[in-house]
Structure formats: structure tokens, C-alpha cells
Design a protein around this motif. Sequence first.
Motif, PDB file in Angstrom:
ATOM      1  N   ALA A  82     -11.778   2.708   4.113  1.00 39.30           N
ATOM      2  CA  ALA A  82     -11.846   3.631   5.243  1.00 39.30           C
ATOM      3  C   ALA A  82     -10.840   4.737   4.997  1.00 39.30           C
ATOM      4  O   ALA A  82     -10.033   4.660   4.054  1.00 39.30           O
ATOM      5  CB  ALA A  82     -11.528   2.893   6.559  1.00 39.30           C
ATOM      6  N   GLN A  83     -10.876   5.774   5.805  1.00 33.31           N
ATOM      7  CA  GLN A  83      -9.873   6.830   5.721  1.00 33.31           C
ATOM      8  C   GLN A  83      -8.591   6.312   6.351  1.00 33.31           C
ATOM      9  O   GLN A  83      -8.554   6.040   7.551  1.00 33.31           O
ATOM     10  CB  GLN A  83     -10.371   8.084   6.446  1.00 33.31           C
ATOM     11  CG  GLN A  83      -9.471   9.295   6.270  1.00 33.31           C
ATOM     12  CD  GLN A  83      -9.410   9.767   4.823  1.00 33.31           C
ATOM     13  OE1 GLN A  83     -10.412   9.724   4.112  1.00 33.31           O
ATOM     14  NE2 GLN A  83      -8.248  10.203   4.385  1.00 33.31           N
ATOM     15  N   LEU A  84      -7.542   6.154   5.541  1.00 35.65           N
ATOM     16  CA  LEU A  84      -6.327   5.496   6.018  1.00 35.65           C
ATOM     17  C   LEU A  84      -5.138   6.451   6.035  1.00 35.65           C
ATOM     18  O   LEU A  84      -4.994   7.296   5.151  1.00 35.65           O
ATOM     19  CB  LEU A  84      -5.989   4.295   5.119  1.00 35.65           C
ATOM     20  CG  LEU A  84      -7.068   3.216   4.982  1.00 35.65           C
ATOM     21  CD1 LEU A  84      -6.572   2.100   4.083  1.00 35.65           C
ATOM     22  CD2 LEU A  84      -7.466   2.672   6.342  1.00 35.65           C
ATOM     23  N   LYS A  85      -4.281   6.271   7.044  1.00 37.30           N
ATOM     24  CA  LYS A  85      -3.038   7.026   7.127  1.00 37.30           C
ATOM     25  C   LYS A  85      -1.975   6.341   6.277  1.00 37.30           C
ATOM     26  O   LYS A  85      -2.072   5.161   5.945  1.00 37.30           O
ATOM     27  CB  LYS A  85      -2.588   7.133   8.581  1.00 37.30           C
ATOM     28  CG  LYS A  85      -3.539   7.940   9.454  1.00 37.30           C
ATOM     29  CD  LYS A  85      -3.030   8.031  10.889  1.00 37.30           C
ATOM     30  CE  LYS A  85      -3.981   8.852  11.747  1.00 37.30           C
ATOM     31  NZ  LYS A  85      -3.512   8.940  13.153  1.00 37.30           N
ATOM     32  N   SER A  86      -0.935   7.092   5.942  1.00 36.45           N
ATOM     33  CA  SER A  86       0.103   6.573   5.048  1.00 36.45           C
ATOM     34  C   SER A  86       0.776   5.328   5.609  1.00 36.45           C
ATOM     35  O   SER A  86       1.064   4.375   4.875  1.00 36.45           O
ATOM     36  CB  SER A  86       1.144   7.656   4.780  1.00 36.45           C
ATOM     37  OG  SER A  86       1.767   8.073   5.988  1.00 36.45           O
ATOM     38  N   GLY A  87       1.021   5.305   6.914  1.00 33.93           N
ATOM     39  CA  GLY A  87       1.691   4.156   7.521  1.00 33.93           C
ATOM     40  C   GLY A  87       0.892   2.877   7.387  1.00 33.93           C
ATOM     41  O   GLY A  87       1.452   1.800   7.170  1.00 33.93           O
ATOM     42  N   CYS A  88      -0.437   2.990   7.494  1.00 33.67           N
ATOM     43  CA  CYS A  88      -1.309   1.824   7.361  1.00 33.67           C
ATOM     44  C   CYS A  88      -1.255   1.271   5.943  1.00 33.67           C
ATOM     45  O   CYS A  88      -1.165   0.055   5.733  1.00 33.67           O
ATOM     46  CB  CYS A  88      -2.728   2.206   7.753  1.00 33.67           C
ATOM     47  SG  CYS A  88      -3.922   0.859   7.614  1.00 33.67           S
ATOM     48  N   ILE A  89      -1.304   2.155   4.955  1.00 35.63           N
ATOM     49  CA  ILE A  89      -1.223   1.717   3.560  1.00 35.63           C
ATOM     50  C   ILE A  89       0.139   1.093   3.274  1.00 35.63           C
ATOM     51  O   ILE A  89       0.246   0.076   2.575  1.00 35.63           O
ATOM     52  CB  ILE A  89      -1.504   2.890   2.607  1.00 35.63           C
ATOM     53  CG1 ILE A  89      -2.912   3.451   2.846  1.00 35.63           C
ATOM     54  CG2 ILE A  89      -1.355   2.459   1.147  1.00 35.63           C
ATOM     55  CD1 ILE A  89      -3.217   4.712   2.060  1.00 35.63           C
ATOM     56  N   GLN A  90       1.196   1.694   3.822  1.00 38.64           N
ATOM     57  CA  GLN A  90       2.544   1.157   3.614  1.00 38.64           C
ATOM     58  C   GLN A  90       2.663  -0.254   4.183  1.00 38.64           C
ATOM     59  O   GLN A  90       3.246  -1.143   3.546  1.00 38.64           O
ATOM     60  CB  GLN A  90       3.586   2.065   4.272  1.00 38.64           C
ATOM     61  CG  GLN A  90       5.027   1.622   4.031  1.00 38.64           C
ATOM     62  CD  GLN A  90       5.436   1.729   2.581  1.00 38.64           C
ATOM     63  OE1 GLN A  90       5.501   2.830   2.049  1.00 38.64           O
ATOM     64  NE2 GLN A  90       5.689   0.590   1.935  1.00 38.64           N
ATOM     65  N   GLU A  91       2.103  -0.468   5.367  1.00 31.94           N
ATOM     66  CA  GLU A  91       2.148  -1.806   5.962  1.00 31.94           C
ATOM     67  C   GLU A  91       1.397  -2.808   5.101  1.00 31.94           C
ATOM     68  O   GLU A  91       1.804  -3.970   4.991  1.00 31.94           O
ATOM     69  CB  GLU A  91       1.568  -1.768   7.380  1.00 31.94           C
ATOM     70  CG  GLU A  91       2.474  -1.067   8.405  1.00 31.94           C
ATOM     71  CD  GLU A  91       1.956  -1.228   9.824  1.00 31.94           C
ATOM     72  OE1 GLU A  91       1.865  -2.392  10.278  1.00 31.94           O
ATOM     73  OE2 GLU A  91       1.645  -0.214  10.462  1.00 31.94           O
ATOM     74  N   PHE A  92       0.288  -2.381   4.515  1.00 34.32           N
ATOM     75  CA  PHE A  92      -0.459  -3.261   3.621  1.00 34.32           C
ATOM     76  C   PHE A  92       0.377  -3.636   2.408  1.00 34.32           C
ATOM     77  O   PHE A  92       0.475  -4.813   2.041  1.00 34.32           O
ATOM     78  CB  PHE A  92      -1.752  -2.568   3.199  1.00 34.32           C
ATOM     79  CG  PHE A  92      -2.609  -3.354   2.236  1.00 34.32           C
ATOM     80  CD1 PHE A  92      -2.821  -4.715   2.402  1.00 34.32           C
ATOM     81  CD2 PHE A  92      -3.226  -2.724   1.159  1.00 34.32           C
ATOM     82  CE1 PHE A  92      -3.622  -5.439   1.518  1.00 34.32           C
ATOM     83  CE2 PHE A  92      -4.020  -3.427   0.268  1.00 34.32           C
ATOM     84  CZ  PHE A  92      -4.217  -4.787   0.452  1.00 34.32           C
TER      85      PHE A  92
END
Length: 312
Positions: A82-92
Motif C-alpha cells: 500500500a502507499q505507506l508513510k515513513s512512520g509506518c515503515i519505521q514502526e515495521f
Amino acid sequence: MNLKNINEVALGEFTLSVSQGSSCKLDYFLASNFEGPTSSSLLEFVWKKGSKTLACLPVRRKEGGIITSLDKSPFGGIWAHAQLKSGCIQEFIDAVLDQCRIMEIKELHLIQVPKPYEPHSDLINYLLFKSGFELQSILSHQFFVGKKKIKKLVDERFVKTMAKLKQEHAEVRSSSIQHFSFLDNIKKWNQKRGYDFGVDEDSLIKQVSLFPERYFLISIVKNDQPIAHSLAVKLTSNSLYYFLSAIDPASGLKNGGDYMLMKLFQLAVLEKSEFIDLGTSDQISSANHPLMFFKSRFSNDISNKVSWIKFL
């Protein structure tokens, strides 16, 4: 593949699941396509919000507490769904690292795919760096991006280029792979030029057998004899990868690379490819600038495949 759930952790609005096996449908060659005695070592970290999969990281677990990107795949790393924001990727990334510590993993080796394959790759590389991953290597790939641009190039240059080849009393053909004698020619011709072959033939033959519709042999033929070969691979449904190439040095053919690449571009139009990956131009100690210059005539973008390591 049967999945074995190892762990699932709720983290606010997100969930991280860790499974043995592969559940995410990815548009590329997963090593899980080559299941064997070591298939049980496949792991997958999946990042979800509710029932929606946001990202995944398929890896292989090896002895000594080491996790690596899938070693029989052309590329790997983190894939977004999906189109993800930087914070979401960082949490992953943070959640994956926490789970790796719980699993007593000592090292992570990840290879992040170039951007045309995964639009988030530049951001992912930045966040891996900020998360303490150390740069191991960079391989620069040259691309031609844009379905309409590919067709425009073919419309403008194909007929003129093929007319020059006809003056050499030769023609270029593309076909599916019926046998593998072309590999012997590529190996022999490259050795005559002092190049290493560096291809696992058994693995390649197995891949072609599993995915015959994804491989295309491009050959230049003169007097009914092949004098050049290149292999195009549909690594994803919307791309073509220029994999292997060689020209018989005894043929005296000039501009052979131009003819094969023009055929590759025509093939990309027929396959409705959105981009062409012309691969790397790498030497052991330096960039291969002459090869990069040649490819620059058929490319409009450059993106890197980046290898990272993280010690826990």
C-alpha cells in the motif's frame, strides 16, 4: 506452502506476524518457488492494519542466528502493499528488529530492490540506515522507464536499426527457450573476451522449467548460425530484465548490442512492460564506465540495489 505461525504481536493499530513459510503474493521470483530440504528455513514478517497487509519482509533463516534476503531471488528486502508513510515503515522495521532479538537473531542481511520495482525503496533505504543498518554494497541498475516512452523509442528507431543489420546479411529473432545450447555459446564467447560467466546453470534451467513464459531468448543469426544471444526475463509482470548477453568475437559484427536491445524494446512493447531493467555495469574494483555509457543510450533512469547488514 503450509504456514506455521511463530508469533503475532499487536502494536497499537498494527499487527506484526512472523510465520514459517510465505503467504504474501509478490510479483517476483520468491525462493519459496524452489522448495526443497531447506524450505522450512523460510520466514516472513508481515505488517498489517486490521485485515489489510501493508508490508512484508520474506527472508531465510540460516545457522548461527543469521537472517538473509532470499538467496535464490534476484532481489528482496521490504515490500509495500500500500502507499505507506515513513512512520509506518519505521514502526515495521522496529517491530522486526524487536522480534529478531526475541528469536535470538544475531545478524540481518537485507538486499533492497531498486526503486522501479518498489516505489518506497529510497525511503526504506534511508530508514534502514537510520535504524543502524550498515551499508555493505551498492549495485547501480540502469533502467528505461515509461510504457509510452518505450513504444516511442521503438517507433522512432526500430526499423532504421534493423535495416542496418540487414546490410550485415543477418537478422535478430526472439523466441521462447526450447533448449539450452545458447548457454554454451554465451559461456564460450564471454571466455574468449576474458569475461567470467558467473551463472548457476542448473538453477537457471530449473527457473526456466518452472516459468517458461517469463523467459525470452534474443538471437542474432547469420547464415543460419547464431552469432549473438541475450536473455530477457520477466521478473515482474510489468517489466523486462536484460539478463545475459554475449556476441561471438569471431563474427566481426559491429553494434551487436544495439540490435539486441532494440529487439528487447520491441519485446517490451508486446509484453506491455512499464520499464526495462538493463542491469548493472559493475567490475570488482570499479564501475564499468564504457558499458554504462553504452546503456545510457537506451536508459532514462538509474536506481541502486542496496545491501545492508545489522548486528543485534
